[in-house]
Design a protein around this motif. Structure first.
Motif, short mmCIF file in Angstrom:
data_model
loop_
_atom_site.label_atom_id
_atom_site.label_comp_id
_atom_site.label_asym_id
_atom_site.label_seq_id
_atom_site.Cartn_x
_atom_site.Cartn_y
_atom_site.Cartn_z
N ALA A 415 0.77 -1.28 0.07
CA ALA A 415 -0.07 0.06 0.05
C ALA A 415 0.69 1.28 0.01
O ALA A 415 2.04 1.19 0.31
CB ALA A 415 -0.93 -0.04 1.44
N LYS A 416 0.25 2.30 -0.42
CA LYS A 416 0.92 3.51 -0.43
C LYS A 416 0.23 4.90 0.14
O LYS A 416 -0.84 5.06 -0.08
CB LYS A 416 1.48 3.66 -2.09
CG LYS A 416 0.58 4.45 -2.69
CD LYS A 416 0.95 4.65 -4.25
CE LYS A 416 2.00 5.69 -4.30
NZ LYS A 416 1.58 6.91 -3.86
N GLY A 417 1.10 5.69 0.54
CA GLY A 417 0.56 7.04 1.04
C GLY A 417 1.07 7.97 -0.13
O GLY A 417 0.68 7.99 -1.12
N GLY A 418 2.13 8.91 0.13
CA GLY A 418 2.77 9.69 -0.67
C GLY A 418 1.95 10.87 -0.95
O GLY A 418 0.87 11.24 -0.12
N HIS A 419 2.06 11.36 -2.13
CA HIS A 419 1.34 12.49 -2.68
C HIS A 419 1.14 12.59 -4.14
O HIS A 419 1.75 11.49 -4.74
CB HIS A 419 1.99 13.94 -2.32
CG HIS A 419 3.59 14.08 -2.98
ND1 HIS A 419 3.56 14.46 -4.32
CD2 HIS A 419 4.66 14.14 -2.42
CE1 HIS A 419 4.77 14.62 -4.67
NE2 HIS A 419 5.50 14.50 -3.60
N ASN A 420 0.37 13.36 -4.69
CA ASN A 420 0.06 13.30 -6.13
C ASN A 420 0.63 14.14 -7.13
O ASN A 420 0.12 14.84 -7.99
CB ASN A 420 -1.67 13.35 -6.38
CG ASN A 420 -2.42 12.07 -5.72
OD1 ASN A 420 -1.87 11.25 -5.62
ND2 ASN A 420 -3.50 12.44 -5.26
N GLY A 421 1.79 14.47 -6.68
CA GLY A 421 2.96 15.38 -7.47
C GLY A 421 4.38 14.60 -7.79
O GLY A 421 5.18 15.53 -8.06
N ASP A 428 -2.94 8.38 -6.60
CA ASP A 428 -3.23 7.19 -6.09
C ASP A 428 -2.80 7.05 -4.70
O ASP A 428 -2.53 5.89 -4.00
CB ASP A 428 -2.30 5.85 -6.51
CG ASP A 428 -0.83 6.28 -6.91
OD1 ASP A 428 -0.45 7.22 -6.08
OD2 ASP A 428 0.04 5.44 -7.28
N CYS A 429 -3.15 7.86 -3.92
CA CYS A 429 -2.83 7.87 -2.32
C CYS A 429 -3.80 7.05 -1.71
O CYS A 429 -4.81 7.19 -1.75
CB CYS A 429 -2.94 9.47 -1.83
SG CYS A 429 -1.97 10.64 -2.35
N GLY A 430 -3.28 6.09 -0.87
CA GLY A 430 -4.07 5.06 -0.27
C GLY A 430 -4.46 3.76 -1.07
O GLY A 430 -5.25 2.84 -0.87
N GLY A 466 -5.51 8.19 -13.39
CA GLY A 466 -6.28 8.74 -12.43
C GLY A 466 -6.63 7.89 -11.46
O GLY A 466 -6.56 6.47 -11.43
N SER A 467 -7.34 8.49 -10.32
CA SER A 467 -7.88 7.76 -9.25
C SER A 467 -8.94 6.78 -9.64
O SER A 467 -9.12 5.89 -8.80
CB SER A 467 -8.00 8.45 -7.78
OG SER A 467 -9.25 9.22 -7.97
N ALA A 484 1.26 18.30 -5.54
CA ALA A 484 1.94 17.71 -4.52
C ALA A 484 1.21 17.95 -3.14
O ALA A 484 1.36 17.37 -2.04
CB ALA A 484 3.32 18.13 -4.23
N GLU A 485 0.26 19.16 -3.08
CA GLU A 485 -0.63 19.50 -1.95
C GLU A 485 -1.77 18.58 -1.80
O GLU A 485 -2.17 18.50 -0.69
CB GLU A 485 -1.03 20.81 -2.30
CG GLU A 485 -2.18 21.02 -3.36
CD GLU A 485 -1.78 21.07 -4.82
OE1 GLU A 485 -2.38 21.52 -5.49
OE2 GLU A 485 -0.41 20.76 -4.96
N HIS A 486 -1.92 17.70 -2.66
CA HIS A 486 -2.82 16.74 -2.62
C HIS A 486 -2.26 15.33 -2.11
O HIS A 486 -1.65 14.63 -2.82
CB HIS A 486 -3.83 16.37 -3.71
CG HIS A 486 -4.55 17.31 -4.32
ND1 HIS A 486 -5.54 18.04 -3.46
CD2 HIS A 486 -4.44 18.40 -5.13
CE1 HIS A 486 -6.10 19.23 -4.17
NE2 HIS A 486 -5.47 19.43 -4.98
N ARG A 487 -2.42 15.16 -0.79
CA ARG A 487 -1.32 14.08 -0.24
C ARG A 487 -2.10 13.29 1.03
O ARG A 487 -3.20 13.68 1.39
CB ARG A 487 -0.34 14.68 0.32
CG ARG A 487 -0.19 15.68 1.51
CD ARG A 487 0.96 16.22 2.04
NE ARG A 487 1.69 16.64 1.17
CZ ARG A 487 3.03 16.34 0.88
NH1 ARG A 487 3.53 15.28 1.46
NH2 ARG A 487 3.71 16.86 -0.12
#
Length: 637
Positions: A415-421, A428-430, A466-467, A484-487
């Protein structure tokens, strides 16, 4: 700690001036002929040598592929990359195969003659740059992109390796092409945007130019000018990695970008007698260990971002890294990447898969045999080389957990966290994966077909980017957003021998119009002989409607699978492969909707898969707290 900027290249000018052609690729006292005999006599390399020879023999009967203006224009006119690239890379494959066989089989004049024709043809190309990267024209040959730089590296090393076996006129032409296509524009028309990118571009472009310069520039002061710029790029490349060593671009880009980092660092280390050692930078060890942390079973990859679902392993690179870092795992020999697997026909990894593997003196086969014997198995075992282990890579926020059961079955959760930038970003966060014995149950689609649109404003309309194409909630019709702000925020990590847990707060990955005050996603991976994953999502919604909030849109829980979901009983679905994965849910709360989907993979081939959506049967209060719980349980058939 040692960093690239700590080395003053001018201090090592005498060492650089003392280098000789052929110094880096082979090393030691043996020359090309002795090395060729050694490689042909090494039984562990017989399979790879046979593959290269078979490809070269096949191509002997084919005409030289022709690059045309019409093919070049297709990208600008339609966005299509594959038509031009298919021919472009076919020429590089010929260069690579004929080059290796001209070295190993000098008595076969057909290989040498074909190598000359292909090398001359490449020298005469109006640009070495791909149409997708041509961009701002810098000089008569266009931009320096990944493949222009790689081409120069390949020709320079081939010329040094084969020496007098190449016509003097061709060697002179190669030197001239390197000068006017790489060295002069690099020094006089830069800086190029990739010089400070924190991804594979900086290492591949700069590393290739630096390697070609070590072979092709005899003026030491001028060489130092090139290498000083290369070192800035190498520092930027490493800056793109956290201390955990994870490559957020995906395994394929680790193999690519870090591979060229290693090829250049090895050449420079040899050229300076070890005085400049890119492997000695502390962060590099963690990056070297990433390979063994992103395989779930056999050749199955934890393929977040633009990554393939399966991949062969560059054994030469692996063994060279193990020379530097004994902690690098020796994978099963059967996982070696076939020669033909690289559709780009790259010279640098191909020749090192021979030379660096031979330098290891059969350690790979000995280790594989030892592990098979310890496992009581005389045949190749899927889990040999990838043991039970769990890692949380803190900077990337990736969790990988691999469990090898007593019966030899291998189960993996990631599984991954991270950010979208991120570089080669997917929203794909989560997102998460479930694999078992080399089969994908809950999937990541990996990379799609690269087109102009794929890297443009339409990127996140593609399923794989896309998610909507990931195992993630769709909240009131809203998808995760790029940037990157969407994390994700990591709230919990717990790793143990029997259970791994990961907690994430995901509301920040969605737009404000989703009306989310909170989205807590928790994973509980229970490692037993029948492993199971419990997934819980807790939604806290805004009390009052937002302008962009559509009240009629429910929260949908989406999962991505390559296997067709089948109903077992009320509240239970099943995905059936070599194992059965049972999906349990609350039937009074959720209705499953199964939809067949398709898109184009990286090779431009159509692939089919499924979205498994759980739609709520009754809408909860907008201002309330809603919870979705699912259990995924493996059972062996």
């Amino acid at each position: 700690m040692m960093e690239w900027g700590d080395w003053e290249l001018r201090e090592w000018s005498s060492a650089l001036a003392a280098r000789s052609l052929g110094f880096g690729l082979l090393g030691g006292e043996s020359g090309p002929d002795e090395w060729a005999s050694r490689l042909l006599e090494d039984r562990s390399l017989a399979g790879l040598v046979s593959e290269i020879e078979a490809e070269a023999a096949r191509m002997l009967g084919e005409p030289e592929p022709e690059l045309t203006d019409e093919l070049f224009r297709m990208f600008a006119e339609t966005g299509d990359r594959l038509a031009y690239e298919k021919v472009y890379f076919a020429r590089r494959k010929r260069l690579c195969a004929f080059g290796v066989m001209s070295w190993l089989r000098p008595e076969e004049e057909a290989y040498r003659d074909s190598l000359h024709r292909t090398a001359w043809s490449i020298c005469n190309e109006f640009t070495w740059c791909l149409p997708a990267h041509y961009g701002e024209k810098r000089g008569r040959f266009g931009n320096i992109d990944l493949f222009a730089a790689e081409t120069g590296f390949a020709l320079a090393e081939l010329s040094a390796l084969l020496g007098d076996r190449l016509d003097a006129e061709l060697r002179a032409q190669i030197g001239m092409e390197m000068e006017r296509r790489l060295f002069e524009p690099f020094l006089e028309q830069g800086p190029y945007p990739w010089e400070r990118l924190e991804n594979n571009w900086s290492s591949v472009c700069a590393g290739s130019i630096g390697a070609a310069a070590l072979y092709g520039i005899r003026d030491t002061d001028r060489l130092v000018r090139v290498l000083e710029r290369v070192h800035v790029s190498m520092a930027c490349f490493l800056a793109g990695y956290g201390e955990d060593g994870a490559c957020v671009e995906g395994y394929g880009y680790w193999q690519y970008g870090f591979g060229y980092y290693a090829y250049y660092s090895d050449l420079l280390k040899r050229a300076t007698g070890g005085a400049i050692d890119g492997f000695a930078i502390p962060k590099v060890k963690g990056i070297a260990l990433f390979q063994q942390r992103c395989f779930s079973c056999g050749d199955m990859v934890v393929n977040f971002s633009d990554s393939p679902q399966r991949s062969g392993i560059f054994m030469g690179l692996t063994l060279r890294l193990r020379d530097e870092f004994p902690e690098v795992a020796l994978p099963e020999a059967a996982l070696r990447a076939p020669f033909a697997a690289d559709h780009c026909g790259r010279w640098a990894p191909a020749v090192r898969n021979l030379i660096w593997a031979a330098e290891a003196r059969g350690a790979l086969l000995a280790k594989a045999s030892e592990l098979r014997k310890a496992a009581g198995d005389t045949e190749t075992s899927a889990h040999v080389g990838w043991p039970t282990e769990a890692h949380f890579m803190t900077d990337a926020a990736w969790l990988m957990s691999r469990y090898v059961a007593e019966d030899g079955s291998v189960y993996s959760f990631a599984a991954k966290g991270g950010h979208n930038g991120e570089s080669h970003n997917h929203n794909d966060c989560g997102h998460f994966l479930l694999h078992a014995d080399g089969e994908v149950y809950l999937a990541d689609l990996g990379s799609g077909m690269y087109t102009k649109q794929y890297f443009g404003p339409e990127r996140y309309t593609f399923w794989c980017n896309g998610s909507q194409g990931h195992s993630l909630p769709i909240v009131r019709g809203q998808l995760q957003q790029e940037g990157a702000e969407h994390r994700a925020v990591v709230t919990k990590v717990l790793l143990s021998d029997v259970e791994d847990e990961l907690g994430l707060e995901l509301s920040g990955a969605y737009p404000k119009g989703a009306g989310l005050l909170g989205l807590e996603r928790s994973f509980q991976w229970r490692k037993t002989d029948g492993p199971s994953l419990v997934l819980v999502d807790r939604f806290t919604m805004a009390e009052a409607p937002l302008d962009a909030l559509r009240q009629d849109e429910p929260i949908v829980e989406r999962f991505i699978t390559l296997l067709e979901p089948k109903r077992v009983e009320e509240g239970v679905l099943m995905l059936e492969g070599g194992h059965r994965l049972y999906i349990s849910y609350h039937p009074e709360a959720w209705r499953p909707v199964i939809t067949t989907r398709s898109d184009l993979n990286h090779a431009g081939e159509e692939r089919h898969w499924y979205t498994l959506d759980f739609v709520p049967l009754a809408e909860g209060a907008v201002g309330g707290r809603e919870e979705a719980a699912f259990q995924f349980s493996f059972q062996k058939k």
